[in-house]
Enzyme design. Structure first.
Site, PDB file in Angstrom:
ATOM      1  N   ASP A  52      19.937  44.643  52.581  1.00 36.27           N
ATOM      2  CA  ASP A  52      19.175  45.798  52.196  1.00 36.27           C
ATOM      3  C   ASP A  52      18.481  46.454  53.657  1.00 36.27           C
ATOM      4  O   ASP A  52      18.628  47.568  53.909  1.00 36.27           O
ATOM      5  CB  ASP A  52      18.200  45.637  51.405  1.00 36.27           C
ATOM      6  CG  ASP A  52      18.309  45.258  50.015  1.00 36.27           C
ATOM      7  OD1 ASP A  52      19.586  45.579  49.355  1.00 36.27           O
ATOM      8  OD2 ASP A  52      17.704  44.591  49.034  1.00 36.27           O
ATOM      9  N   GLU A 162      16.087  46.280  42.555  1.00 31.04           N
ATOM     10  CA  GLU A 162      14.950  45.377  42.731  1.00 31.04           C
ATOM     11  C   GLU A 162      13.773  45.775  42.340  1.00 31.04           C
ATOM     12  O   GLU A 162      12.966  45.083  41.758  1.00 31.04           O
ATOM     13  CB  GLU A 162      14.986  45.275  44.279  1.00 31.04           C
ATOM     14  CG  GLU A 162      13.654  44.260  44.746  1.00 31.04           C
ATOM     15  CD  GLU A 162      13.578  44.433  46.306  1.00 31.04           C
ATOM     16  OE1 GLU A 162      14.279  43.310  47.036  1.00 31.04           O
ATOM     17  OE2 GLU A 162      12.979  45.144  46.940  1.00 31.04           O
TER      18      GLU A 162
HETATM   19  N1  LIG Z   1      -0.602  42.055  34.427  1.00 34.85           N
HETATM   20  C1  LIG Z   1      -1.058  42.190  35.799  1.00 34.85           C
HETATM   21  N2  LIG Z   1      -1.654  43.394  36.119  1.00 34.85           N
HETATM   22  C2  LIG Z   1      -2.037  43.373  37.403  1.00 34.85           C
HETATM   23  N3  LIG Z   1      -1.851  42.656  38.419  1.00 34.85           N
HETATM   24  C3  LIG Z   1      -1.172  41.400  37.887  1.00 34.85           C
HETATM   25  C4  LIG Z   1      -0.571  41.042  36.732  1.00 34.85           C
HETATM   26  N4  LIG Z   1      -0.001  40.079  36.621  1.00 34.85           N
HETATM   27  C5  LIG Z   1      -0.035  39.333  37.854  1.00 34.85           C
HETATM   28  N5  LIG Z   1      -0.641  40.248  38.824  1.00 34.85           N
HETATM   29  C6  LIG Z   1      -0.902  40.108  40.276  1.00 34.85           C
HETATM   30  O1  LIG Z   1       0.473  39.939  40.840  1.00 34.85           O
HETATM   31  C7  LIG Z   1       0.448  38.662  41.578  1.00 34.85           C
HETATM   32  C8  LIG Z   1       1.976  38.364  41.213  1.00 34.85           C
HETATM   33  O2  LIG Z   1       2.615  39.052  42.049  1.00 34.85           O
HETATM   34  P1  LIG Z   1       3.469  38.620  43.094  1.00 34.85           P
HETATM   35  O3  LIG Z   1       2.455  38.263  44.167  1.00 34.85           O
HETATM   36  O4  LIG Z   1       4.532  39.758  43.622  1.00 34.85           O
HETATM   37  O5  LIG Z   1       4.113  37.353  42.849  1.00 34.85           O
HETATM   38  P2  LIG Z   1       5.453  36.768  41.704  1.00 34.85           P
HETATM   39  O6  LIG Z   1       5.939  38.177  40.992  1.00 34.85           O
HETATM   40  O7  LIG Z   1       5.125  35.899  40.778  1.00 34.85           O
HETATM   41  O8  LIG Z   1       6.439  36.594  42.660  1.00 34.85           O
HETATM   42  C9  LIG Z   1       7.345  37.300  43.511  1.00 34.85           C
HETATM   43  C10 LIG Z   1       8.550  37.076  43.002  1.00 34.85           C
HETATM   44  O9  LIG Z   1       9.500  38.112  43.900  1.00 34.85           O
HETATM   45  C11 LIG Z   1      10.483  37.456  44.653  1.00 34.85           C
HETATM   46  N6  LIG Z   1      10.644  37.885  45.839  1.00 34.85           N
HETATM   47  C12 LIG Z   1       9.588  38.113  46.853  1.00 34.85           C
HETATM   48  C13 LIG Z   1       9.881  38.641  48.007  1.00 34.85           C
HETATM   49  C14 LIG Z   1      10.925  39.116  48.145  1.00 34.85           C
HETATM   50  C15 LIG Z   1      12.088  39.027  47.570  1.00 34.85           C
HETATM   51  C16 LIG Z   1      13.312  39.236  47.835  1.00 34.85           C
HETATM   52  O10 LIG Z   1      14.275  39.594  47.017  1.00 34.85           O
HETATM   53  O11 LIG Z   1      13.675  39.574  49.101  1.00 34.85           O
HETATM   54  C17 LIG Z   1      11.825  38.218  46.316  1.00 34.85           C
HETATM   55  C18 LIG Z   1      10.170  35.933  44.697  1.00 34.85           C
HETATM   56  O12 LIG Z   1      11.160  35.011  45.013  1.00 34.85           O
HETATM   57  C19 LIG Z   1       9.316  35.937  43.265  1.00 34.85           C
HETATM   58  O13 LIG Z   1      10.286  35.441  42.236  1.00 34.85           O
HETATM   59  C20 LIG Z   1      -0.765  37.877  40.824  1.00 34.85           C
HETATM   60  O14 LIG Z   1      -0.907  36.752  41.587  1.00 34.85           O
HETATM   61  C21 LIG Z   1      -1.577  38.875  40.401  1.00 34.85           C
HETATM   62  O15 LIG Z   1      -2.454  39.147  41.497  1.00 34.85           O
HETATM   63  N1  LIG Z   2      13.461  36.700  58.069  1.00 34.74           N
HETATM   64  C1  LIG Z   2      13.301  37.932  57.748  1.00 34.74           C
HETATM   65  N2  LIG Z   2      13.092  38.607  58.907  1.00 34.74           N
HETATM   66  C2  LIG Z   2      12.890  39.812  58.948  1.00 34.74           C
HETATM   67  N3  LIG Z   2      12.281  40.373  57.840  1.00 34.74           N
HETATM   68  C3  LIG Z   2      12.659  39.897  56.830  1.00 34.74           C
HETATM   69  C4  LIG Z   2      13.055  38.453  56.532  1.00 34.74           C
HETATM   70  N4  LIG Z   2      13.064  38.217  55.420  1.00 34.74           N
HETATM   71  C5  LIG Z   2      12.735  39.257  54.762  1.00 34.74           C
HETATM   72  N5  LIG Z   2      12.666  40.281  55.494  1.00 34.74           N
HETATM   73  C6  LIG Z   2      12.180  41.671  55.153  1.00 34.74           C
HETATM   74  O1  LIG Z   2      11.873  41.631  53.743  1.00 34.74           O
HETATM   75  C7  LIG Z   2      12.722  42.535  53.042  1.00 34.74           C
HETATM   76  C8  LIG Z   2      13.085  42.132  51.696  1.00 34.74           C
HETATM   77  O2  LIG Z   2      13.896  40.917  51.568  1.00 34.74           O
HETATM   78  P1  LIG Z   2      15.251  41.203  50.752  1.00 34.74           P
HETATM   79  O3  LIG Z   2      15.858  39.825  50.574  1.00 34.74           O
HETATM   80  O4  LIG Z   2      14.931  41.915  49.449  1.00 34.74           O
HETATM   81  O5  LIG Z   2      16.260  41.990  51.361  1.00 34.74           O
HETATM   82  P2  LIG Z   2      17.233  41.842  52.535  1.00 34.74           P
HETATM   83  O6  LIG Z   2      17.290  40.495  52.871  1.00 34.74           O
HETATM   84  O7  LIG Z   2      17.471  42.968  53.476  1.00 34.74           O
HETATM   85  O8  LIG Z   2      18.688  42.128  51.595  1.00 34.74           O
HETATM   86  P3  LIG Z   2      19.300  40.812  50.212  1.00 34.74           P
HETATM   87  O9  LIG Z   2      18.251  41.403  48.983  1.00 34.74           O
HETATM   88  O10 LIG Z   2      20.620  41.366  50.015  1.00 34.74           O
HETATM   89  O11 LIG Z   2      19.080  39.671  50.805  1.00 34.74           O
HETATM   90  C9  LIG Z   2      13.922  42.650  53.902  1.00 34.74           C
HETATM   91  O12 LIG Z   2      14.549  43.968  53.555  1.00 34.74           O
HETATM   92  C10 LIG Z   2      13.437  42.698  55.096  1.00 34.74           C
HETATM   93  O13 LIG Z   2      12.693  43.965  55.870  1.00 34.74           O
END
Ligand SMILES: Nc1ncnc2c1ncn2[C@@H]1O[C@H](COP(=O)(O)OP(=O)(O)OC[C@H]2O[C@@H]([n+]3cccc(C(=O)O)c3)[C@H](O)[C@@H]2O)[C@@H](O)[C@H]1O
Ligand SMILES: Nc1ncnc2c1ncn2[C@@H]1O[C@H](COP(=O)(O)OP(=O)(O)OP(=O)(O)O)[C@@H](O)[C@H]1O
Ligand SMILES: [Mg+2]
Length: 269
Positions: A52, A162
């Site tokens: 991404d 996403e």
């Molecule tokens: N019903 C509700 N109404 C309003 N707010 C609500 C809520 N439930 C939780 N919340 C709030 O939201 C918070 C939970 O949300 P959040 O903090 O996002 O946390 P959460 O969704 O639990 O975790 C984030 C998920 O996204 C994944 N992630 C994160 C970053 C990057 C990537 C990637 O693909 O690169 C993936 C990560 O691995 C994890 O599985 C709670 O602590 C609370 O503050």
């Molecule tokens: N190690 C890192 N250094 C810089 N930016 C980061 C790093 N890890 C995450 N990010 C930022 O957070 C965003 C969310 O991470 P995410 O994993 O969804 O996307 P991605 O790594 O670009 O692609 P993919 O989902 O295919 O892994 C990234 O697109 C990037 O902008």
């Protein structure tokens, strides 16, 4: 089509088929219109080495090169930011992404000391999962600090596949000023990378958030329990395995709070 599927597709604005050239132009135009309208001159984006940010980064660079050419103003600059947590296992992918994007500037900030300091200051047993979200929010802090210093805006990489699952950290990587990939699913993002002739290894790289120390490089698909092929097909209006559809819809509903502004007294419960 499932009733919720129809609603989600309308919300995510996904098209079942795309013309990659036209979609590249649409995203680039968004970035340029945004800059010309706001008067901001800099775009800031973290580059992880994943699909991404590789795509969004290249789109930012194209937008800036065209703007400089069109306006003669050299102030238009794309700042790519490396934000490793200590030593990043797939650092060479991030380097390959930067080599292909050719950003005007590259900054590098190790987020580990700030994350460790935050965890230590809490005097709590912070879970590895929760610490992962601190990492994502620390990356947000650094990008906004740079945008504040450079009079720029932070670009987000959120896209339909996403956004639908809410698979991002609220106000972490979910925080941005504009999201040029919104409307595209994962497959469509790859089509744009292919059209732009990105290195094959970056196009096919397994998507990972890579936030957890206990499960390094955990594939998104494993964490989600559903594949991007299934999510993409669902978003493109196809019929998929009902169990996968239910899983997607359950993620969508559980994460509804991430796709809206904070609640106020004017909300009804
Ligand atoms: N019903 C509700 N109404 C309003 N707010 C609500 C809520 N439930 C939780 N919340 C709030 O939201 C918070 C939970 O949300 P959040 O903090 O996002 O946390 P959460 O969704 O639990 O975790 C984030 C998920 O996204 C994944 N992630 C994160 C970053 C990057 C990537 C990637 O693909 O690169 C993936 C990560 O691995 C994890 O599985 C709670 O602590 C609370 O503050
Ligand atoms: N190690 C890192 N250094 C810089 N930016 C980061 C790093 N890890 C995450 N990010 C930022 O957070 C965003 C969310 O991470 P995410 O994993 O969804 O996307 P991605 O790594 O670009 O692609 P993919 O989902 O295919 O892994 C990234 O697109 C990037 O902008
Ligand atoms: Mg990633």
């Amino acid at each position: 089509m499932r009733p919720l599927q129809k609603e989600i597709i309308a919300y995510e604005r996904v098209q079942p088929q795309i013309d990659p050239a036209a979609e590249v132009q649409r995203s680039v135009t968004l970035l340029q219109d945004f800059l010309e309208t706001t008067g901001l001159k800099t775009l800031v984006l973290g580059i992880s080495g994943g699909q991404d940010s590789t795509l969004a980064g290249r789109l930012c660079q194209i937008a800036m090169e065209q703007l400089r050419e069109k306006t003669g103003n050299a102030d238009y600059q794309f700042v790519a930011v490396r934000l490793p947590y200590g030593q990043q296992a797939d650092e060479e992918d991030a380097m390959a992404a930067l080599a292909w994007i050719k950003p005007d500037q590259v900054k590098r900030v190790d987020i580990q000391p700030a994350v460790e300091a935050t965890v230590a200051s809490l005097s709590l047993q912070i879970s590895d999962f929760n610490k992962g979200n601190i990492k994502a929010r620390q990356r947000m802090i650094v990008q906004y600090a740079l945008a504040g210093d450079l009079k720029g805006a932070v670009v987000g990489t959120d896209h339909a596949a996403e956004n639908i699952t809410g698979f991002y950290t609220k106000y972490g990587d979910g925080a941005a000023d504009l999201t040029p990939l919104f409307r595209l699913d994962k497959r469509q993002g790859r089509l744009l990378l292919k059209y732009l002739q990105a290195p094959q290894a970056l196009i096919t790289k397994t998507p990972t958030a890579d936030l957890e120390e206990d499960r390094p490089g955990l594939a998104d698909e494993v964490a989600l329990g559903v594949t991007y092929a299934e999510i993409d097909a669902y978003l493109e209006g196809k019929e998929i395995d009902p169990a996968a559809a239910e899983k997607i819809e359950s993620w969508y509903q559980k994460t509804a709070h991430k796709r809206r502004l904070p609640y106020t007294v004017f909300d009804q419960f």
